[in-house]
Enzyme design. Structure first.
Site: not given
Length: 596
Positions: A213, A219, A273-274, A360, A391, A516
């Site tokens: 944005k 990153e 964001g999510r 979050e 399993h 951060k």
């Protein structure tokens, strides 16, 4: 403004607390024998069927949960979200991901402005651009069609689009439109992720979508610069404008990066964001892969649930029911985790996405007014497709901790297989487990049953299943783009309901900031130690020891193994080998110079 009164101080909460003792005296074996109760705990909407009869709850429980919702003004809070009020109070923002998939003629206000036309302006731009690329009208620097896309983003810019992409890959309609194309997602700043993403790709046919944005996400921007170097090394710096586009609102930084601002696709502060997969964040890369017509069906599926969530009475409202049951399990029955168990391999990335959306959003310890919560809120989410999970961790679910489970099944397989001579089809075999597991959890197996089966006495304790382990089942008619949109929206709204009832802010994420901040201090230390020889200082003994060890061995490891690590044996192109060596130097320089 939200009330400063905590929900746990209300009479409905206290009534539910007292009601827990009644529920502890029941067992799902008995509750499941009540046909009227089971019928009341099934809800159908738009082809979906929700069965929550295997929850440790009675009709009285549900009535008390509805009263709890009323006490916390759930209906009004949902309305405030849809009306564009700034319900994300700590960031002073509206929460309007529902506008991202609203019909073109809808009216959804934010600060007195209808945002839907702006949304569709971006969607129309994506449709034109994606069709231009897919048709071969837009070509790369050497005149070749761009058939491969790498979407660069992290968090919600990665997990949501990856879930939808993975779910669509084997859908017959979507896979037909994706023939001859590739879509990959680069998220982790670990250079291994870069190496995996570019392996087998040709820069001449690759388009990179940079999703940030602000165009400052550390990153994402390091990964974007790395791919820019990959393209430049192979095709020259001028090729960047042909091979890179952006999803961003910072057009100045987009242009400085080398991307044409006309090839930037906007989204807004009211998109978390999510919750952004239905914005350009997800719609652009997915449209490039599958075509806009397929993605539009995904948006329509989500919109269907948006309308259902807004208008359906709570007794028939799937997201509301799911959210209230989660509050019941977490805050009253004391079950902090939830297993998301889709019986569809196409949904293998669903649980990781919901893990972020849920944890979050609701991983909070204070109310929206900043008051510490005296009760448990938030869920620990995990999951794996069936039957793989059976399993893996089902042993714990059946005989260890009580973990409420979401079973998600699909009536029609994306890829049906019928083998001659087999008792059932492959999909029927899968779905046999979908139907059996919830009953196994609910009923269990008693010592008396085992004795009647002549199980040796010393094995009876080991083979006893206590049962009474809650689950719910959600059955989808198929798993096409529309159904995938429905599933996404159900869980998004379920999580909002939980937060609304708990009285927390589900739309900020301050918990990600501290790490951060501390990382920036470490980054400065690494830079000063390597460039100026300064000793490690200002950290506790443990961190100091680890940093010293890292610094002591790092240079020798780099010198001995770096070339072998970054030049895979499968690469024979001299030009690509040159790029990898150049990019190694670039990454090293970037680390030393402490670029963001």
């Amino acid at each position: 403004m939200a009330s400063s009164t905590l929900i746990c101080d209300t009479e409905p909460w206290k009534n539910l607390r007292a009601h827990v003792e009644d529920i502890k005296k029941t067992h799902l074996r008995d509750l499941m024998s009540d046909t009227k109760r089971c019928q009341s705990m099934m809800v159908e909407f738009d082809g979906l069927l929700l069965d929550y009869s295997r929850q440790c709850a009675t009709l009285e429980t549900m009535d008390k949960l509805f009263k709890l919702a009323e006490a916390e003004n759930l209906k009004q809070k949902i309305g405030r979200m849809y009306n564009g009020e700034r319900i994300n109070s700590t960031e002073n923002r509206p929460v309007l991901h529902v506008a991202l998939r609203a019909p073109r003629d809808s009216v959804i206000q934010s600060d007195g402005k209808n945002v839907v036309p702006d949304v569709w302006k971006v969607l129309d731009k994506i449709q034109v651009f994606s069709e231009t690329v897919r048709s071969g009208s837009w070509v790369g620097a050497t005149g070749k069609a761009l058939t491969d896309v790498i979407s660069v983003g992290i968090g919600g810019s990665f997990l949501g689009p990856l879930f939808v992409h993975t779910a669509l890959q084997t859908d017959p309609e979507a896979s037909k439109f994706a023939k001859g194309r590739q879509l990959r997602f680069l998220a982790n700043v670990d250079p291994v992720d870069v190496a995996r993403n570019i392996t087998g790709l040709n820069p001449e046919t690759t388009l990179v979508v940079v999703v940030s944005k602000t165009f400052t996400t550390a990153e994402t921007m390091l990964n974007a610069r790395t791919l820019r170097e990959w393209i430049s090394a192979a095709l020259g710096p001028s090729a960047v404008a042909k091979h890179m586009v952006a999803v961003s609102t910072n057009l100045t930084l987009v242009e400085q990066f080398g991307i044409d601002p006309n090839n930037a696709f906007a989204f807004w502060d009211w998109v978390g964001g999510r919750y952004s997969v239905c914005s350009a964040v997800g719609v652009l890369p997915l449209s490039l892969q599958y075509g806009f017509s397929v993605v539009e069906k995904f948006l329509k599926g989500a919109s269907s649930i948006d309308q259902h969530f807004y208008s359906a009475p709570f007794e028939k409202n799937i997201p509301v029911l799911l959210g209230l049951l989660s509050v019941w399990n977490v805050s009253f029955l004391g079950y902090p985790a939830r297993a998301i168990l889709p019986y569809s391999q196409a949904l293998e990335k669903f649980a990781p996405h919901i893990q972020q959306v849920s944890m979050e959003s609701n991983g909070k310890g204070v109310s929206i007014d900043g008051v510490p919560l005296p009760f448990e809120a938030g869920e620990i989410d995990f999951g794996e497709p069936g039957t793989n999970g059976q399993h893996s961790f089902y042993q714990l679910i059946h005989q260890g901790r009580v973990i409420p489970c979401d079973f998600i099944g699909v009536v029609k397989s994306q890829q049906p297989v019928y083998l001659k001579g087999e008792v059932v089809s492959n999909h029927d075999e899968l779905m046999s487990n979908f139907f059996a597991q919830p009953d196994a959890l609910a009923y269990g197996k008693t010592p008396e049953q085992l004795q009647n089966e002549n199980v040796p006495q010393h094995l009876i304790p080991h083979k006893t299943f206590s049962g009474n382990r809650p689950s719910l089942s959600l059955l989808l008619p198929s798993l096409n783009a529309y159904n995938i949109g429905q599933l996404l929206a159900i869980y998004e709204h379920r999580i909002a309901v939980e937060g609304f009832v708990w009285g927390i802010n589900s739309f900020d994420q301050w918990g990600v900031e501290l790490g951060k901040s501390l990382a920036s201090q470490v980054r400065k230390q690494l830079n000063s130690a390597r460039t100026k020889g300064k000793p490690v200082e200002g950290f506790n003994y443990s961190t100091t020891t680890l940093l010293k060890r890292y610094l002591e061995v790092w240079l020798s490891i780099w010198a001995q193994s770096h070339a072998h690590r970054v030049v895979p044996a499968i690469i024979t192109s001299n030009k690509l080998i040159s790029f990898l060596l150049i990019s190694s130097s670039y990454l090293f320089k970037d680390l030393i110079q402490n670029k963001q």
